[in-house]
Write an enzyme that holds these catalytic residues in place. Sequence first.
Site, mmCIF file in Angstrom:
data_model
loop_
_atom_site.group_PDB
_atom_site.id
_atom_site.type_symbol
_atom_site.label_atom_id
_atom_site.label_comp_id
_atom_site.label_asym_id
_atom_site.label_seq_id
_atom_site.Cartn_x
_atom_site.Cartn_y
_atom_site.Cartn_z
ATOM 1 N N SER A 31 0.803 -1.230 0.000
ATOM 2 C CA SER A 31 0.000 0.000 0.000
ATOM 3 C C SER A 31 0.831 1.273 0.000
ATOM 4 O O SER A 31 0.280 2.368 -0.100
ATOM 5 C CB SER A 31 -0.953 0.004 1.195
ATOM 6 O OG SER A 31 -0.223 0.007 2.409
ATOM 7 N N LYS A 71 -6.008 3.486 8.819
ATOM 8 C CA LYS A 71 -5.142 4.472 8.161
ATOM 9 C C LYS A 71 -5.756 5.865 8.230
ATOM 10 O O LYS A 71 -5.047 6.862 8.445
ATOM 11 C CB LYS A 71 -4.903 4.050 6.712
ATOM 12 C CG LYS A 71 -4.079 2.762 6.588
ATOM 13 C CD LYS A 71 -3.941 2.323 5.150
ATOM 14 C CE LYS A 71 -3.111 1.041 5.063
ATOM 15 N NZ LYS A 71 -2.983 0.554 3.682
#
Length: 792
Positions: free
Chosen positions: A686, A729
């Site tokens: 990611s 996140k």
Amino acid sequence: MEQPVEQESVEIPDQLPVLPIKDLVVFPYMIVPLFVNREMTKLAVDHALANDRMVFLVAQKDAQNEDPNSEDLYEVGCVGMIMRMRKLIDGRIKILVQGLQKARVVRVHEERPFISMRVERIEDPKMEEQSVRIEAIMRTVKENMEKVINLGHSISPDILLVIGSIQEPGRLADLVASNLVSEVAEAQKILEIVDPIERLHRINEQLDKEVKVLTMQAKIQSQAREEMSKSQRDYYLREQLRAIKAELGDTDGHQQEIDDLRERIEDVGMPEDAHKEAEKQVTRLEMMNSESAEAAVIRTYLDWLVELPWAKKTEDNIDIPNGRKVLDEDHYDLEKIKERILEFLGVRKLKSDHKGPILCFVGPPGVGKTSLGKSIARAMNRKFVRISLGGVRDEAEIRGHRRTYVGAMPGKIIQGIKQAGMKNPVFMMDEIDKLGSDFRGDPSSALLEVLDPEQNHAFVDHYLNLPFDLTDVMFIATANVLDTIPPALRDRMEVIQLSGYSADEKLHIARKFLIPKQIEENGLTEEHIRISQASLESVIHHYTREAGLRNLERQIGSICRKVALEIAEGKRRNRQVTPKLVEKMLGPPIHDSTEERDEDQVGVAPGLAWTPVGGDILYVESRLMPGKGQFILTGQLGDVMKESAQAAWSYLKSQASKYGIAPERFDEVQVHVHVPAGAIPKDGPSAGVTMATALFSVLTNRKVRHDVAMTGEITLTGKVLPIGGLKLKILAALRAGIRRIVIPERNRKDLAELPPHIRRQFEPLFVKSIDDVLDRTIVPQPGGAAGSAKAG
């Protein structure tokens, strides 16, 4: 030494003094010593000695009678002669008497001063000839007599020499009877039999009986000698001790224990198979020495069997409004999990035999996974059991050890069921992602049967070796990450993700749960301490940066302890905690927003990372140096992350002309990409868009926006792929004060799961390609877009 008197030479006088004998029957030819201590008997002896030394020896019917008369004596006795007499110093008289002739009482002359009677001789019938029948019975008697002596009877072996020469059947019968038969009543019956052949048959019956008894006795003694060892000797001594205790009135503890076990087996409600096995083991235990090692093993096994809740259940509380109320009281938010529990209660209400669900809570530490299990148990009115699987490497920890091993015991599953005391608890298995495996087996494979509703109705623990029904158990597993859980095990569980908490959620939870808990644990009351809203926000923002709540609770506990010390010392009665006082109590802020990068820089891109303990900001730094096209990666990166960096570098090289980068520039420089916090291993795809942005920035000397965080996986063709852990996140970006977040377009659907109050706090920037990312993260130059071909 006196010579025996022959029967034929005996003349019986008209009147004989009588010697009553207590415990003996005298036969003809029998020489026996007698002790005389009764006065009338002494007078009878004196009379006999003064005349012809002859007496009538007859047995008493009752040996306890000390003053018998003629009615107390048998009618048949033996005429005897006193061979010798001796007076003892204690006043008694010892005489030696020989039986001469059987006789029967005709008339009693007198009873006092001693009994005297007239008797008549009893002669054996004359045998016409020594028939085969007589010879056979005599030989049988002699052989049986020899057997009796050889088998260890107390008769002297010398008698065999005497009986070997006897030819008269009557004399043989009397001699054997006088040595063999000790019971008075039986000896008297034999004495009274006139026919010698009939007497021999009666004697032979007695000999047969004695042979059988002595043979069995010899066999028992032989076996005892052969099998006697230390354990048998100990057993023998313990049995003696048990007999002594029984005589003293002490109870037999072993038998009482057996009876108690049987009663408990009947009461516990075992299935048929378990009941049969339990009865079998109780029977074995009953036959064993209670002190043996094997008995201890069986006793422990039976204790486990009778203590397991084979049929005991708690009744589920199917009141759905009450369940919702309990869950809301104990936990803030977590609506998805609460809804799943209420669904189970609803189905259970409609279908009582519905199998328990198998849930797996996945999320960072401190978000309330374990405490949620306790709340579920409370809402359903079930027992709660928790086991920790962290670091378990032995398959026997789950299935138990076989009873043949020393110290064997059931596995954690059966132990937990016994601890609960009910067969339908809420069973929480903590840290299922931290199971290990080695040469002792794979515990996760052993859990496959436990966590499968189609199989666990007959779960077999190696120790019990009996099926136990687990279908009523509600299993809940917890994990920080899913990656380390084997796919087969993961497939058996319904995975529910728990993300971290936002600052607002932490504020609410601290007010409702953490502060009251710490005030109580530290001996304070609400009157002693007041923590203002601003103070709590200061603790959350400057002293904690985690997905969960453990560190926040520790900091609140630290404040409460310091206030408790002040009150205990008498310095003040209460304390109002202000933001300034928070810094004084907890020290300088651990996390300061000014630490974050507050200006746009070239080659530095803020990315978002997911870790097992929550989300975090990850800055990717890149620098150019003179070189020959080298590409260096540092920061303890994993293989996947390195590949993402290579993909970003290759994509930019392939699109150099599009972005206005001279192709030869890639061969003239050395590029170094570094991710700070080098001591922490990092991996995952990611960070691809973050690395691509940092590389583009350093190659074009363009700045990256510091107020935009980004996440997403890139492909070699420049597409942006979706990522996981989005909520964690986003929360990490919000904790760092960043409100604009680059998110892959294909993650748009995941925002629907975020609570509305979190969605309102940030601006999502959806992207499909690297061009979209660069447009939103690179600071635009006057006269062009960030990612245009003319840029640079």
